[in-house]
Design an enzyme around this catalytic site. Structure first.
Site, PDB file in Angstrom:
ATOM      1  N   CYS A  62      93.997  55.933 124.087  1.00 24.96           N
ATOM      2  CA  CYS A  62      93.528  55.126 122.953  1.00 24.96           C
ATOM      3  C   CYS A  62      93.920  53.683 123.224  1.00 24.96           C
ATOM      4  O   CYS A  62      94.997  53.435 123.785  1.00 24.96           O
ATOM      5  CB  CYS A  62      94.186  55.629 121.666  1.00 24.96           C
ATOM      6  SG  CYS A  62      93.676  54.710 120.189  1.00 24.96           S
ATOM      7  N   CYS A  85     102.044  40.532 110.764  1.00 25.24           N
ATOM      8  CA  CYS A  85     102.192  40.790 112.195  1.00 25.24           C
ATOM      9  C   CYS A  85     103.157  39.841 112.895  1.00 25.24           C
ATOM     10  O   CYS A  85     103.107  38.622 112.712  1.00 25.24           O
ATOM     11  CB  CYS A  85     100.826  40.717 112.868  1.00 25.24           C
ATOM     12  SG  CYS A  85     100.877  41.230 114.597  1.00 25.24           S
ATOM     13  N   CYS A 114      97.244  37.370 110.689  1.00 23.88           N
ATOM     14  CA  CYS A 114      97.573  38.575 109.919  1.00 23.88           C
ATOM     15  C   CYS A 114      99.023  38.471 109.400  1.00 23.88           C
ATOM     16  O   CYS A 114      99.957  38.353 110.202  1.00 23.88           O
ATOM     17  CB  CYS A 114      97.384  39.821 110.786  1.00 23.88           C
ATOM     18  SG  CYS A 114      95.790  39.819 111.647  1.00 23.88           S
ATOM     19  N   ARG A 174      98.044  60.167 110.852  1.00 26.84           N
ATOM     20  CA  ARG A 174      99.237  59.805 111.625  1.00 26.84           C
ATOM     21  C   ARG A 174     100.238  59.052 110.752  1.00 26.84           C
ATOM     22  O   ARG A 174      99.915  58.000 110.197  1.00 26.84           O
ATOM     23  CB  ARG A 174      98.839  58.950 112.844  1.00 26.84           C
ATOM     24  CG  ARG A 174      99.988  58.622 113.778  1.00 26.84           C
ATOM     25  CD  ARG A 174      99.509  58.045 115.116  1.00 26.84           C
ATOM     26  NE  ARG A 174      98.636  58.979 115.791  1.00 26.84           N
ATOM     27  CZ  ARG A 174      97.327  58.784 115.986  1.00 26.84           C
ATOM     28  NH1 ARG A 174      96.753  57.684 115.597  1.00 26.84           N
ATOM     29  NH2 ARG A 174      96.594  59.711 116.580  1.00 26.84           N
ATOM     30  N   CYS A 219      99.047  35.668 119.617  1.00 26.15           N
ATOM     31  CA  CYS A 219      97.702  35.961 119.103  1.00 26.15           C
ATOM     32  C   CYS A 219      97.215  34.838 118.189  1.00 26.15           C
ATOM     33  O   CYS A 219      97.977  34.285 117.398  1.00 26.15           O
ATOM     34  CB  CYS A 219      97.728  37.290 118.345  1.00 26.15           C
ATOM     35  SG  CYS A 219      96.111  37.779 117.720  1.00 26.15           S
ATOM     36  N   CYS A 235      89.902  55.627 115.513  1.00 25.28           N
ATOM     37  CA  CYS A 235      91.235  55.704 114.930  1.00 25.28           C
ATOM     38  C   CYS A 235      91.314  54.528 113.978  1.00 25.28           C
ATOM     39  O   CYS A 235      91.337  53.372 114.422  1.00 25.28           O
ATOM     40  CB  CYS A 235      92.292  55.603 116.034  1.00 25.28           C
ATOM     41  SG  CYS A 235      93.965  55.492 115.390  1.00 25.28           S
ATOM     42  N   CYS A 280      98.684  55.381 123.683  1.00 27.75           N
ATOM     43  CA  CYS A 280      97.968  54.311 122.993  1.00 27.75           C
ATOM     44  C   CYS A 280      98.460  52.963 123.510  1.00 27.75           C
ATOM     45  O   CYS A 280      99.669  52.738 123.598  1.00 27.75           O
ATOM     46  CB  CYS A 280      98.241  54.370 121.492  1.00 27.75           C
ATOM     47  SG  CYS A 280      98.023  56.003 120.787  1.00 27.75           S
TER      48      CYS A 280
HETATM   49  N1  SAM Z   1      95.178  42.893 117.754  1.00 26.95           N
HETATM   50  C1  SAM Z   1      94.619  44.149 117.495  1.00 26.95           C
HETATM   51  C2  SAM Z   1      94.161  44.298 116.068  1.00 26.95           C
HETATM   52  O1  SAM Z   1      94.563  43.517 115.211  1.00 26.95           O
HETATM   53  O2  SAM Z   1      93.358  45.208 115.816  1.00 26.95           O
HETATM   54  C3  SAM Z   1      95.517  45.313 117.850  1.00 26.95           C
HETATM   55  C4  SAM Z   1      97.001  45.263 117.582  1.00 26.95           C
HETATM   56  S1  SAM Z   1      97.502  45.262 115.881  1.00 26.95           S
HETATM   57  C5  SAM Z   1      99.204  44.904 116.045  1.00 26.95           C
HETATM   58  C6  SAM Z   1      97.350  46.976 115.407  1.00 26.95           C
HETATM   59  C7  SAM Z   1      97.692  47.360 113.988  1.00 26.95           C
HETATM   60  O3  SAM Z   1      99.103  47.460 113.841  1.00 26.95           O
HETATM   61  C8  SAM Z   1      97.291  46.442 112.856  1.00 26.95           C
HETATM   62  O4  SAM Z   1      95.961  46.590 112.495  1.00 26.95           O
HETATM   63  C9  SAM Z   1      98.206  46.908 111.733  1.00 26.95           C
HETATM   64  O5  SAM Z   1      97.572  47.915 110.985  1.00 26.95           O
HETATM   65  C10 SAM Z   1      99.416  47.465 112.461  1.00 26.95           C
HETATM   66  N2  SAM Z   1     100.612  46.626 112.247  1.00 26.95           N
HETATM   67  C11 SAM Z   1     100.884  45.452 112.852  1.00 26.95           C
HETATM   68  N3  SAM Z   1     102.049  44.948 112.418  1.00 26.95           N
HETATM   69  C12 SAM Z   1     102.538  45.812 111.505  1.00 26.95           C
HETATM   70  C13 SAM Z   1     103.722  45.838 110.701  1.00 26.95           C
HETATM   71  N4  SAM Z   1     104.607  44.856 110.725  1.00 26.95           N
HETATM   72  N5  SAM Z   1     103.921  46.902 109.895  1.00 26.95           N
HETATM   73  C14 SAM Z   1     103.003  47.899 109.853  1.00 26.95           C
HETATM   74  N6  SAM Z   1     101.873  47.928 110.588  1.00 26.95           N
HETATM   75  C15 SAM Z   1     101.632  46.902 111.399  1.00 26.95           C
HETATM   76 FE1  SF4 Z   2      96.697  39.491 116.324  1.00 29.05          FE
HETATM   77 FE2  SF4 Z   2      98.594  40.922 115.107  1.00 29.05          FE
HETATM   78 FE3  SF4 Z   2      96.364  40.304 113.801  1.00 29.05          FE
HETATM   79 FE4  SF4 Z   2      96.266  42.084 115.840  1.00 29.05          FE
HETATM   80  S1  SF4 Z   2      97.345  42.340 113.891  1.00 29.05           S
HETATM   81  S2  SF4 Z   2      94.845  40.392 115.440  1.00 29.05           S
HETATM   82  S3  SF4 Z   2      97.843  41.220 117.178  1.00 29.05           S
HETATM   83  S4  SF4 Z   2      97.927  38.837 114.555  1.00 29.05           S
END
Ligand code: SAM
Ligand code: SF4
Ligand code: DTB
Length: 319
Positions: free
Chosen positions: A136, A66, A63, A268, A59, A196, A104
């Site tokens: 979802c 992530c 973030c 959730r 990606c 959500c 989901c």
């Molecule tokens: N890329 C899309 C986005 O950012 O909306 C969808 C996937 S993203 C992985 C979905 C959500 O997963 C993030 O907004 C975050 O809240 C949660 N998430 C991701 N990594 C995480 C982690 N290591 N611990 C807890 N929540 C996490």
């Molecule tokens: Fe990309 Fe992870 Fe951020 Fe979603 S949360 S936009 S998958 S880096």
């Protein structure tokens, strides 16, 4: 403080009011949250949502929590290109057979782009609905016409988290803004798709940041239909990979407060459940959590495993 129930649905909660609830003596907070929960929900109704990563890693975004950001050279993650609809639907059918009522699907995208991959997602949504499950997806940012196509495909809900407060957000993500997130939420709501939307705790934010996130969520009218509360899963090689584990009672407080300010939403208990004891999870449910992710993995990290969840459901059942 006056009891916050029977509670009209309010959309004007201030951060201060929410902080006052969050910081109540714990037993009082849980007692009130439990009463509000039982007023609006069947306490035995615990939703099992199944989660699948349909496109993993690579990606463009940064973030900090992530595992899927392409910027993290030290994260060990196998990238997986877009899955085929028939593969995804086989996983969905198996999840349904294990008792999941919601499916989901997550893609590691900054945003949706029109084209073959999005067409495949639409096919997956149609297929999941045809299996009789709620569908979802979480695909990053999208525009109004993409939301409309998802709605036409039968999408039940779109997941797009605000993650934390507006003030703290730039310390966690710099490649898109809080307003970008809000614009996507607007497009989703504009098409009548359920929202959500929740966040993550344990990223180094203050308790005020947590309350400020809840104030934004509770400010939506209607409230998001479901609110995932994630406890950070620290992933080695990410900037938050060494964060100290959360006190499980902080998760309980967050869930109880979310329940009080969003009485009808499904709350959730999401990522981070595998590091909670069975009893801490039950306390979260007493405090108002009424949905969990069910399945051995979340998107890229381990979830509470299915065997221990089956034992938990068994323990929760009447005897
Ligand atoms: N890329 C899309 C986005 O950012 O909306 C969808 C996937 S993203 C992985 C979905 C959500 O997963 C993030 O907004 C975050 O809240 C949660 N998430 C991701 N990594 C995480 C982690 N290591 N611990 C807890 N929540 C996490
Ligand atoms: Fe990309 Fe992870 Fe951020 Fe979603 S949360 S936009 S998958 S880096
Ligand atoms: C949400 O709020 N939590 C889920 C779902 N929405 C997509 C994701 C949790 C991801 C946990 C980290 C991982 O497995 O990569």
């Amino acid at each position: 403080m006056n009891a916050p129930f029977p509670s009209p649905l309010r959309h004007d909660w201030t951060v201060e009011e929410i902080l006052d609830l969050h910081n109540l003596p714990l037993l009082e907070l849980i007692a009130w949250a439990s009463q509000v929960h039982c007023l609006h929900h069947d306490p035995n109704d615990l939703q099992k949502a199944s989660l699948l990563s349909i496109k993993t890693g690579g990606c463009s975004e940064d973030c900090s929590y992530c595992a899927q950001s392409a910027r993290r050279d030290e994260v060990h993650l196998d990238r997986v290109d877009m899955m085929q609809p028939d593969e995804v639907l086989a996983v969905a059918a198996a999840a349904r057979d294990k008792g999941a009522d919601r499916f989901c699907m997550g893609a590691a995208w900054r945003q949706v782009r029109d084209g073959a991959a999005f067409d495949a997602v639409l096919e997956m949504v149609e297929g999941v609905r045809a299996l009789g499950m709620e569908a979802c997806v979480t695909l990053g940012m999208l525009n109004q016409s993409q939301a409309q196509r998802l709605k036409q495909a039968g999408l039940t809900a779109y997941n797009h988290n605000l993650d934390t407060s507006r003030d703290f957000y730039p310390q966690i993500v710099t490649t898109h803004t809080y307003d970008d997130r809000l614009a996507t939420l607007d497009a989703v709501r504009g098409e009548g798709i359920a929202l959500c939307c929740g966040g993550i705790i344990g990223m180094g934010e203050t308790v005020r940041d947590r309350a400020a996130l809840l104030a934004v969520l509770a400010g939506f009218d209607p409230h998001p239909e479901s609110v995932p509360i994630n406890a950070l899963v620290p992933v080695a090689g990410t900037p938050l990979g060494e964060n100290a584990p959360l006190d499980p009672l902080d998760v309980v407080r967050m869930i109880a407060t979310a329940r009080l300010v969003m009485p009808k939403s499904r709350i959730r208990l999401s990522a981070g459940r595998s590091s909670l004891s069975r009893e801490a999870q039950v306390l979260c449910m007493v405090a108002g959590a009424n949905s969990v992710f069910y399945g051995n993995v979340l998107l890229t990290t381990p979830n509470a495993d299915v065997d221990s969840d089956d034992a938990l459901m068994e323990a929760l059942a009447g005897r």
